[in-house]
Design a protein around this motif. Structure first.
Motif, PDB file in Angstrom:
ATOM      1  N   ARG A  19       8.547  -4.562  23.513  1.00  7.63           N
ATOM      2  CA  ARG A  19       8.883  -3.886  22.272  1.00  7.63           C
ATOM      3  C   ARG A  19       9.044  -2.392  22.536  1.00  7.63           C
ATOM      4  O   ARG A  19       8.189  -1.750  23.129  1.00  7.63           O
ATOM      5  CB  ARG A  19       7.789  -4.109  21.232  1.00  7.63           C
ATOM      6  N   LEU A  20      10.164  -1.842  22.048  1.00  6.22           N
ATOM      7  CA  LEU A  20      10.417  -0.418  22.240  1.00  6.22           C
ATOM      8  C   LEU A  20       9.764   0.379  21.123  1.00  6.22           C
ATOM      9  O   LEU A  20       9.914   0.026  19.956  1.00  6.22           O
ATOM     10  CB  LEU A  20      11.916  -0.139  22.189  1.00  6.22           C
ATOM     11  N   PRO A  21       9.109   1.479  21.442  1.00  6.30           N
ATOM     12  CA  PRO A  21       8.539   2.307  20.370  1.00  6.30           C
ATOM     13  C   PRO A  21       9.597   2.804  19.394  1.00  6.30           C
ATOM     14  O   PRO A  21       9.364   2.918  18.201  1.00  6.30           O
ATOM     15  CB  PRO A  21       7.878   3.465  21.110  1.00  6.30           C
ATOM     16  N   GLN A  22      10.804   3.087  19.919  1.00  2.00           N
ATOM     17  CA  GLN A  22      11.865   3.588  19.037  1.00  2.00           C
ATOM     18  C   GLN A  22      12.705   2.453  18.448  1.00  2.00           C
ATOM     19  O   GLN A  22      13.764   2.708  17.866  1.00  2.00           O
ATOM     20  CB  GLN A  22      12.736   4.606  19.759  1.00  2.00           C
TER      21      GLN A  22
ATOM     22  N   VAL B 200      12.333   0.567  15.835  1.00  3.38           N
ATOM     23  CA  VAL B 200      12.534   0.638  14.386  1.00  3.38           C
ATOM     24  C   VAL B 200      13.631   1.651  14.063  1.00  3.38           C
ATOM     25  O   VAL B 200      14.525   1.385  13.257  1.00  3.38           O
ATOM     26  CB  VAL B 200      11.220   1.006  13.660  1.00  3.38           C
ATOM     27  N   GLU B 201      13.563   2.808  14.680  1.00  5.20           N
ATOM     28  CA  GLU B 201      14.585   3.830  14.430  1.00  5.20           C
ATOM     29  C   GLU B 201      15.980   3.294  14.758  1.00  5.20           C
ATOM     30  O   GLU B 201      16.903   3.403  13.945  1.00  5.20           O
ATOM     31  CB  GLU B 201      14.300   5.080  15.276  1.00  5.20           C
ATOM     32  N   TRP B 202      16.126   2.699  15.923  1.00  2.00           N
ATOM     33  CA  TRP B 202      17.435   2.178  16.325  1.00  2.00           C
ATOM     34  C   TRP B 202      17.899   1.097  15.356  1.00  2.00           C
ATOM     35  O   TRP B 202      19.069   1.073  14.957  1.00  2.00           O
ATOM     36  CB  TRP B 202      17.369   1.600  17.739  1.00  2.00           C
TER      37      TRP B 202
ATOM     38  N   VAL C  49      17.129   0.424  12.170  1.00  3.72           N
ATOM     39  CA  VAL C  49      17.524   0.840  10.820  1.00  3.72           C
ATOM     40  C   VAL C  49      18.829   1.633  10.880  1.00  3.72           C
ATOM     41  O   VAL C  49      19.735   1.426  10.068  1.00  3.72           O
ATOM     42  CB  VAL C  49      16.412   1.662  10.131  1.00  3.72           C
ATOM     43  N   HIS C  50      18.958   2.524  11.838  1.00  2.00           N
ATOM     44  CA  HIS C  50      20.209   3.287  11.953  1.00  2.00           C
ATOM     45  C   HIS C  50      21.394   2.360  12.222  1.00  2.00           C
ATOM     46  O   HIS C  50      22.481   2.552  11.654  1.00  2.00           O
ATOM     47  CB  HIS C  50      20.088   4.360  13.043  1.00  2.00           C
TER      48      HIS C  50
ATOM     49  N   LEU D 274      22.387   0.653   9.052  1.00  2.00           N
ATOM     50  CA  LEU D 274      23.073   1.541   8.109  1.00  2.00           C
ATOM     51  C   LEU D 274      24.554   1.676   8.458  1.00  2.00           C
ATOM     52  O   LEU D 274      25.393   1.868   7.575  1.00  2.00           O
ATOM     53  CB  LEU D 274      22.392   2.923   8.079  1.00  2.00           C
TER      54      LEU D 274
ATOM     55  N   GLU E 239      27.715   2.732  22.097  1.00  2.00           N
ATOM     56  CA  GLU E 239      28.526   3.941  22.282  1.00  2.00           C
ATOM     57  C   GLU E 239      28.335   4.905  21.109  1.00  2.00           C
ATOM     58  O   GLU E 239      28.211   6.116  21.299  1.00  2.00           O
ATOM     59  CB  GLU E 239      30.010   3.567  22.363  1.00  2.00           C
ATOM     60  N   LEU E 240      28.314   4.343  19.907  1.00  2.00           N
ATOM     61  CA  LEU E 240      28.189   5.192  18.719  1.00  2.00           C
ATOM     62  C   LEU E 240      26.916   6.035  18.763  1.00  2.00           C
ATOM     63  O   LEU E 240      26.909   7.198  18.367  1.00  2.00           O
ATOM     64  CB  LEU E 240      28.190   4.309  17.458  1.00  2.00           C
ATOM     65  N   PHE E 241      25.827   5.416  19.254  1.00  2.00           N
ATOM     66  CA  PHE E 241      24.550   6.129  19.283  1.00  2.00           C
ATOM     67  C   PHE E 241      24.214   6.676  20.670  1.00  2.00           C
ATOM     68  O   PHE E 241      23.134   7.233  20.864  1.00  2.00           O
ATOM     69  CB  PHE E 241      23.420   5.203  18.807  1.00  2.00           C
ATOM     70  N   ASP E 242      25.147   6.454  21.624  1.00  2.00           N
ATOM     71  CA  ASP E 242      24.913   6.917  22.993  1.00  2.00           C
ATOM     72  C   ASP E 242      23.564   6.402  23.510  1.00  2.00           C
ATOM     73  O   ASP E 242      22.719   7.174  23.976  1.00  2.00           O
ATOM     74  CB  ASP E 242      24.965   8.453  23.034  1.00  2.00           C
ATOM     75  N   LEU E 243      23.393   5.080  23.398  1.00  2.00           N
ATOM     76  CA  LEU E 243      22.134   4.446  23.799  1.00  2.00           C
ATOM     77  C   LEU E 243      22.386   3.482  24.960  1.00  2.00           C
ATOM     78  O   LEU E 243      23.502   2.974  25.110  1.00  2.00           O
ATOM     79  CB  LEU E 243      21.548   3.656  22.631  1.00  2.00           C
TER      80      LEU E 243
END
Ligand code: FES
Ligand code: FES
Lengths: 164, 164
Positions: free
Chosen positions: A5-8, A10-12, A14-15, A18, A36-40
Protein backbone atom coordinates in the motif's frame (compact mmCIF):
# COMPACT_ATOMS: atom_id res chain seq x y z
CA UNK A 1 -2.43 -2.38 5.50
CA UNK A 2 -2.30 -4.55 2.43
CA UNK A 3 1.22 -5.28 1.35
CA UNK A 4 2.57 -2.63 -0.96
CA UNK A 5 0.00 0.00 0.00
CA UNK A 6 1.35 3.40 -1.01
CA UNK A 7 1.10 6.20 1.55
CA UNK A 8 0.13 8.58 -1.26
CA UNK A 9 -2.40 6.08 -2.69
CA UNK A 10 -5.39 8.05 -1.44
CA UNK A 11 -4.16 11.28 -3.00
CA UNK A 12 -3.52 9.62 -6.36
CA UNK A 13 -6.82 7.73 -6.31
CA UNK A 14 -9.02 10.75 -5.59
CA UNK A 15 -7.22 13.00 -8.08
CA UNK A 16 -7.45 10.31 -10.76
CA UNK A 17 -11.18 9.89 -10.12
CA UNK A 18 -11.72 13.65 -10.38
CA UNK A 19 -10.25 13.51 -13.88
CA UNK A 20 -12.27 10.45 -14.86
CA UNK A 21 -15.33 12.36 -13.65
CA UNK A 22 -14.87 14.68 -16.64
CA UNK A 23 -15.24 11.90 -19.22
CA UNK A 24 -18.39 11.57 -21.27
CA UNK A 25 -20.27 8.26 -21.14
CA UNK A 26 -18.61 6.89 -24.27
CA UNK A 27 -15.07 7.80 -23.25
CA UNK A 28 -12.36 5.98 -21.32
CA UNK A 29 -8.82 6.84 -20.38
CA UNK A 30 -5.89 4.41 -20.50
CA UNK A 31 -3.90 4.07 -17.26
CA UNK A 32 -0.78 5.07 -19.15
CA UNK A 33 -2.41 8.42 -20.04
CA UNK A 34 -3.40 9.02 -16.43
CA UNK A 35 0.23 8.41 -15.43
CA UNK A 36 1.35 10.98 -18.02
CA UNK A 37 -1.23 13.50 -16.85
CA UNK A 38 0.09 13.34 -13.29
CA UNK A 39 3.70 12.57 -14.23
CA UNK A 40 3.62 9.47 -12.02
CA UNK A 41 5.37 6.08 -12.29
CA UNK A 42 2.90 4.04 -14.41
CA UNK A 43 3.41 0.79 -12.48
CA UNK A 44 2.52 2.38 -9.14
CA UNK A 45 -0.48 4.22 -10.50
CA UNK A 46 -1.63 1.01 -12.21
CA UNK A 47 -1.67 -0.69 -8.81
CA UNK A 48 -3.86 2.09 -7.37
CA UNK A 49 -6.23 1.92 -10.35
CA UNK A 50 -6.50 -1.86 -9.98
CA UNK A 51 -7.51 -1.44 -6.33
CA UNK A 52 -10.21 1.00 -7.48
CA UNK A 53 -11.41 -1.50 -10.10
CA UNK A 54 -11.56 -4.36 -7.58
CA UNK A 55 -13.65 -2.13 -5.30
CA UNK A 56 -16.01 -1.25 -8.14
CA UNK A 57 -15.20 2.45 -8.15
CA UNK A 58 -13.90 2.36 -11.71
CA UNK A 59 -14.37 -0.06 -14.56
CA UNK A 60 -11.77 -0.86 -17.17
CA UNK A 61 -12.04 -2.05 -20.71
CA UNK A 62 -9.06 -3.73 -22.28
CA UNK A 63 -7.95 -3.62 -25.88
CA UNK A 64 -6.91 -0.93 -28.31
CA UNK A 65 -9.65 1.46 -27.26
CA UNK A 66 -9.56 0.42 -23.63
CA UNK A 67 -9.07 2.43 -20.50
CA UNK A 68 -10.68 3.43 -17.25
CA UNK A 69 -13.90 5.23 -16.47
CA UNK A 70 -15.92 5.74 -13.30
CA UNK A 71 -18.34 2.95 -12.44
CA UNK A 72 -21.11 5.46 -11.63
CA UNK A 73 -21.94 9.13 -11.95
CA UNK A 74 -19.54 11.39 -9.99
CA UNK A 75 -22.40 12.49 -7.73
CA UNK A 76 -22.99 8.88 -6.76
CA UNK A 77 -19.40 8.06 -5.83
CA UNK A 78 -18.32 9.34 -2.44
CA UNK A 79 -14.77 10.11 -1.39
CA UNK A 80 -15.35 7.50 1.31
CA UNK A 81 -15.75 4.80 -1.31
CA UNK A 82 -12.57 5.82 -3.07
CA UNK A 83 -10.64 5.93 0.20
CA UNK A 84 -11.94 2.52 1.34
CA UNK A 85 -10.82 1.08 -1.99
CA UNK A 86 -7.19 1.98 -1.25
CA UNK A 87 -7.12 -0.26 1.83
CA UNK A 88 -7.94 2.34 4.43
CA UNK A 89 -9.22 0.00 7.14
CA UNK A 90 -6.00 -2.01 7.23
CA UNK A 91 -3.96 1.19 7.40
CA UNK A 92 -5.99 2.63 10.25
CA UNK A 93 -6.12 -0.26 12.64
CA UNK A 94 -5.53 -3.97 12.71
CA UNK A 95 -6.58 -6.12 15.68
CA UNK A 96 -4.58 -9.32 15.98
CA UNK A 97 -6.37 -10.37 19.18
CA UNK A 98 -3.32 -9.56 21.25
CA UNK A 99 -5.48 -9.96 24.36
CA UNK A 100 -5.53 -13.71 23.75
CA UNK A 101 -1.73 -14.05 23.97
CA UNK A 102 0.79 -14.58 26.74
CA UNK A 103 0.59 -15.38 30.45
CA UNK A 104 -2.31 -12.99 31.20
CA UNK A 105 -4.36 -13.87 28.11
CA UNK A 106 -8.06 -13.15 28.20
CA UNK A 107 -10.19 -16.29 28.34
CA UNK A 108 -12.22 -17.41 25.30
CA UNK A 109 -15.26 -16.32 27.36
CA UNK A 110 -13.88 -12.78 27.72
CA UNK A 111 -13.05 -12.72 24.02
CA UNK A 112 -16.66 -13.21 23.03
CA UNK A 113 -17.30 -9.51 23.53
CA UNK A 114 -15.23 -7.09 21.44
CA UNK A 115 -12.06 -5.67 22.99
CA UNK A 116 -12.56 -2.16 24.36
CA UNK A 117 -9.55 -0.97 22.37
CA UNK A 118 -10.91 -2.31 19.09
CA UNK A 119 -14.29 -0.80 19.90
CA UNK A 120 -13.01 2.74 20.34
CA UNK A 121 -10.85 2.41 17.21
CA UNK A 122 -13.88 1.27 15.25
CA UNK A 123 -15.90 4.25 16.51
CA UNK A 124 -13.17 6.60 15.34
CA UNK A 125 -13.08 4.92 11.93
CA UNK A 126 -16.81 5.40 11.59
CA UNK A 127 -16.48 9.12 12.37
CA UNK A 128 -13.71 9.34 9.77
CA UNK A 129 -15.73 7.65 7.07
CA UNK A 130 -18.83 9.66 7.94
CA UNK A 131 -17.02 12.82 6.87
CA UNK A 132 -15.78 11.21 3.66
CA UNK A 133 -19.14 9.63 2.83
CA UNK A 134 -20.78 13.06 2.92
CA UNK A 135 -18.63 14.30 0.03
CA UNK A 136 -19.03 13.03 -3.54
CA UNK A 137 -16.66 13.40 -6.45
CA UNK A 138 -19.12 15.94 -7.88
CA UNK A 139 -18.62 18.13 -4.80
CA UNK A 140 -14.90 18.63 -5.39
CA UNK A 141 -13.34 21.04 -7.89
CA UNK A 142 -10.73 19.64 -10.30
CA UNK A 143 -7.39 20.76 -8.84
CA UNK A 144 -5.61 22.77 -11.49
CA UNK A 145 -8.90 23.69 -13.11
CA UNK A 146 -11.53 21.93 -15.12
CA UNK A 147 -10.83 23.72 -18.38
CA UNK A 148 -7.20 22.63 -18.63
CA UNK A 149 -8.07 19.03 -17.80
CA UNK A 150 -10.90 18.91 -20.32
CA UNK A 151 -8.68 20.26 -23.05
CA UNK A 152 -6.00 17.69 -22.31
CA UNK A 153 -8.59 14.93 -22.21
CA UNK A 154 -9.94 15.83 -25.63
CA UNK A 155 -6.57 14.92 -27.06
CA UNK A 156 -6.03 11.74 -25.06
CA UNK A 157 -9.29 9.88 -24.40
CA UNK A 158 -10.36 6.77 -26.21
CA UNK A 159 -13.79 6.94 -27.66
CA UNK A 160 -15.84 3.81 -27.74
CA UNK A 161 -17.54 3.40 -31.09
CA UNK A 162 -21.28 3.56 -30.67
CA UNK A 163 -22.78 0.36 -31.97
CA UNK A 164 -26.12 0.66 -33.67
CA UNK B 1 3.54 6.19 6.80
CA UNK B 2 6.94 6.12 8.38
CA UNK B 3 9.06 3.32 7.03
CA UNK B 4 8.54 0.10 8.92
CA UNK B 5 5.27 1.14 10.49
CA UNK B 6 3.48 -2.00 11.66
CA UNK B 7 -0.20 -2.36 10.81
CA UNK B 8 -0.79 -3.77 14.31
CA UNK B 9 1.27 -1.00 15.94
CA UNK B 10 -1.78 0.80 17.32
CA UNK B 11 -3.14 -2.36 18.92
CA UNK B 12 0.19 -3.17 20.55
CA UNK B 13 0.77 0.40 21.71
CA UNK B 14 -2.61 0.85 23.39
CA UNK B 15 -2.53 -2.56 25.05
CA UNK B 16 1.01 -1.94 26.32
CA UNK B 17 -0.01 1.45 27.73
CA UNK B 18 -2.99 -0.12 29.52
CA UNK B 19 -0.56 -2.43 31.32
CA UNK B 20 1.86 0.39 32.15
CA UNK B 21 -1.15 2.26 33.56
CA UNK B 22 -1.21 -0.31 36.39
CA UNK B 23 2.30 0.51 37.60
CA UNK B 24 2.85 2.48 40.79
CA UNK B 25 4.87 5.69 40.58
CA UNK B 26 8.13 4.00 41.58
CA UNK B 27 7.80 1.09 39.17
CA UNK B 28 8.90 0.53 35.58
CA UNK B 29 8.67 -2.39 33.21
CA UNK B 30 11.46 -3.51 30.85
CA UNK B 31 10.48 -3.79 27.18
CA UNK B 32 11.57 -7.43 27.24
CA UNK B 33 8.97 -8.13 29.95
CA UNK B 34 6.25 -6.42 27.95
CA UNK B 35 7.16 -8.64 24.99
CA UNK B 36 6.85 -11.71 27.23
CA UNK B 37 3.52 -10.56 28.60
CA UNK B 38 2.04 -10.30 25.12
CA UNK B 39 4.14 -13.08 23.58
CA UNK B 40 5.37 -10.68 20.88
CA UNK B 41 8.67 -10.43 18.98
CA UNK B 42 10.78 -8.18 21.23
CA UNK B 43 12.42 -6.25 18.39
CA UNK B 44 9.08 -5.21 16.87
CA UNK B 45 7.56 -4.26 20.19
CA UNK B 46 10.73 -2.29 21.05
CA UNK B 47 10.19 -0.23 17.90
CA UNK B 48 6.61 0.58 18.94
CA UNK B 49 7.74 1.51 22.46
CA UNK B 50 10.45 3.78 21.04
CA UNK B 51 7.85 5.61 18.98
CA UNK B 52 5.82 6.11 22.16
CA UNK B 53 8.90 7.42 23.95
CA UNK B 54 9.73 9.85 21.15
CA UNK B 55 6.17 11.16 21.32
CA UNK B 56 6.39 11.62 25.09
CA UNK B 57 3.68 9.07 25.91
CA UNK B 58 6.08 6.87 27.88
CA UNK B 59 9.45 7.50 29.48
CA UNK B 60 12.21 4.97 29.76
CA UNK B 61 15.02 4.55 32.19
CA UNK B 62 18.02 2.51 31.18
CA UNK B 63 20.22 0.35 33.32
CA UNK B 64 19.69 -2.68 35.55
CA UNK B 65 16.49 -1.36 37.06
CA UNK B 66 15.33 0.34 33.90
CA UNK B 67 12.16 0.02 31.94
CA UNK B 68 9.15 1.89 30.67
CA UNK B 69 6.43 3.78 32.48
CA UNK B 70 3.73 6.20 31.36
CA UNK B 71 4.81 9.82 31.08
CA UNK B 72 1.65 11.02 32.85
CA UNK B 73 -1.31 9.70 34.80
CA UNK B 74 -3.53 7.32 32.76
CA UNK B 75 -6.41 9.79 32.99
CA UNK B 76 -4.26 12.44 31.34
CA UNK B 77 -3.16 10.34 28.37
CA UNK B 78 -5.74 10.00 25.64
CA UNK B 79 -5.95 7.16 23.15
CA UNK B 80 -5.54 9.87 20.51
CA UNK B 81 -2.07 10.67 21.82
CA UNK B 82 -1.05 7.03 21.75
CA UNK B 83 -2.42 6.56 18.24
CA UNK B 84 -0.70 9.71 16.93
CA UNK B 85 2.57 8.42 18.34
CA UNK B 86 2.43 5.36 16.08
CA UNK B 87 2.52 7.50 12.93
CA UNK B 88 -1.18 7.73 12.29
CA UNK B 89 -1.17 10.86 10.15
CA UNK B 90 1.22 9.37 7.59
CA UNK B 91 -0.85 6.19 7.45
CA UNK B 92 -4.12 8.05 6.90
CA UNK B 93 -3.16 10.43 4.16
CA UNK B 94 -0.10 11.86 2.50
CA UNK B 95 -0.33 14.80 0.09
CA UNK B 96 2.58 14.95 -2.35
CA UNK B 97 1.15 17.99 -4.18
CA UNK B 98 0.19 15.88 -7.15
CA UNK B 99 -1.79 18.85 -8.47
CA UNK B 100 1.49 20.58 -9.25
CA UNK B 101 2.67 17.83 -11.63
CA UNK B 102 2.24 17.06 -15.30
CA UNK B 103 0.77 18.89 -18.30
CA UNK B 104 -2.30 20.23 -16.45
CA UNK B 105 -0.47 21.25 -13.28
CA UNK B 106 -2.07 23.84 -11.06
CA UNK B 107 -0.24 27.14 -11.08
CA UNK B 108 1.76 28.28 -8.03
CA UNK B 109 -1.06 30.83 -7.55
CA UNK B 110 -3.67 28.09 -7.37
CA UNK B 111 -1.47 26.11 -4.99
CA UNK B 112 -1.49 28.89 -2.42
CA UNK B 113 -4.85 27.67 -1.18
CA UNK B 114 -5.07 24.09 0.12
CA UNK B 115 -6.19 21.42 -2.32
CA UNK B 116 -9.86 20.49 -1.88
CA UNK B 117 -8.88 16.83 -1.62
CA UNK B 118 -6.38 17.46 1.17
CA UNK B 119 -8.94 19.63 2.93
CA UNK B 120 -11.62 16.97 3.11
CA UNK B 121 -9.07 14.36 4.18
CA UNK B 122 -7.91 16.66 6.97
CA UNK B 123 -11.48 17.18 8.13
CA UNK B 124 -11.96 13.42 8.33
CA UNK B 125 -8.73 13.03 10.29
CA UNK B 126 -9.95 15.62 12.78
CA UNK B 127 -13.22 13.73 13.27
CA UNK B 128 -11.21 10.55 13.80
CA UNK B 129 -8.94 12.07 16.40
CA UNK B 130 -11.83 13.80 18.13
CA UNK B 131 -13.26 10.39 19.02
CA UNK B 132 -9.88 9.13 20.24
CA UNK B 133 -9.08 12.29 22.18
CA UNK B 134 -12.28 11.89 24.18
CA UNK B 135 -11.08 8.56 25.63
CA UNK B 136 -8.24 8.31 28.13
CA UNK B 137 -6.29 5.24 29.17
CA UNK B 138 -8.17 5.40 32.48
CA UNK B 139 -11.47 4.95 30.62
CA UNK B 140 -10.53 1.55 29.18
CA UNK B 141 -10.63 -1.76 31.05
CA UNK B 142 -7.52 -3.93 30.96
CA UNK B 143 -8.29 -6.63 28.38
CA UNK B 144 -7.94 -9.98 30.13
CA UNK B 145 -8.67 -8.40 33.47
CA UNK B 146 -6.89 -6.11 35.85
CA UNK B 147 -6.31 -8.70 38.57
CA UNK B 148 -4.33 -11.10 36.38
CA UNK B 149 -2.19 -8.29 34.99
CA UNK B 150 -1.46 -6.86 38.42
CA UNK B 151 -0.44 -10.24 39.75
CA UNK B 152 1.91 -10.80 36.83
CA UNK B 153 3.35 -7.31 37.24
CA UNK B 154 4.16 -7.89 40.90
CA UNK B 155 6.57 -10.58 39.80
CA UNK B 156 8.14 -8.68 36.91
CA UNK B 157 8.35 -4.95 37.57
CA UNK B 158 11.53 -3.15 38.48
CA UNK B 159 11.24 -1.02 41.53
CA UNK B 160 13.24 2.18 41.63
CA UNK B 161 14.98 2.58 44.98
CA UNK B 162 13.60 5.61 46.76
CA UNK B 163 16.41 8.01 47.43
CA UNK B 164 16.27 9.98 50.64
S1 FES C 1 -7.33 -7.55 21.25
FE1 FES C 1 -7.11 -6.45 19.41
S2 FES C 1 -7.59 -4.46 20.00
FE2 FES C 1 -7.71 -5.51 21.87
S1 FES D 1 -2.49 18.03 -4.26
FE1 FES D 1 -2.29 16.67 -2.60
S2 FES D 1 -4.31 16.25 -2.12
FE2 FES D 1 -4.52 17.52 -3.84
Amino acid sequence: MRSGRLPQGVEWAVHACLVLALLRPDEQLPAQRLAELFDLPPAYLAKVMQDLAVAGVVVSASGRHGGYRLAAAPGELTVGRVVRATGLAEALFVCTEIRGRGPCAATPEQCRTPCAVATVMRRAEMAYLEVLDAVSLADLPVPGGRAAAEQWLTAHVHRVKERS
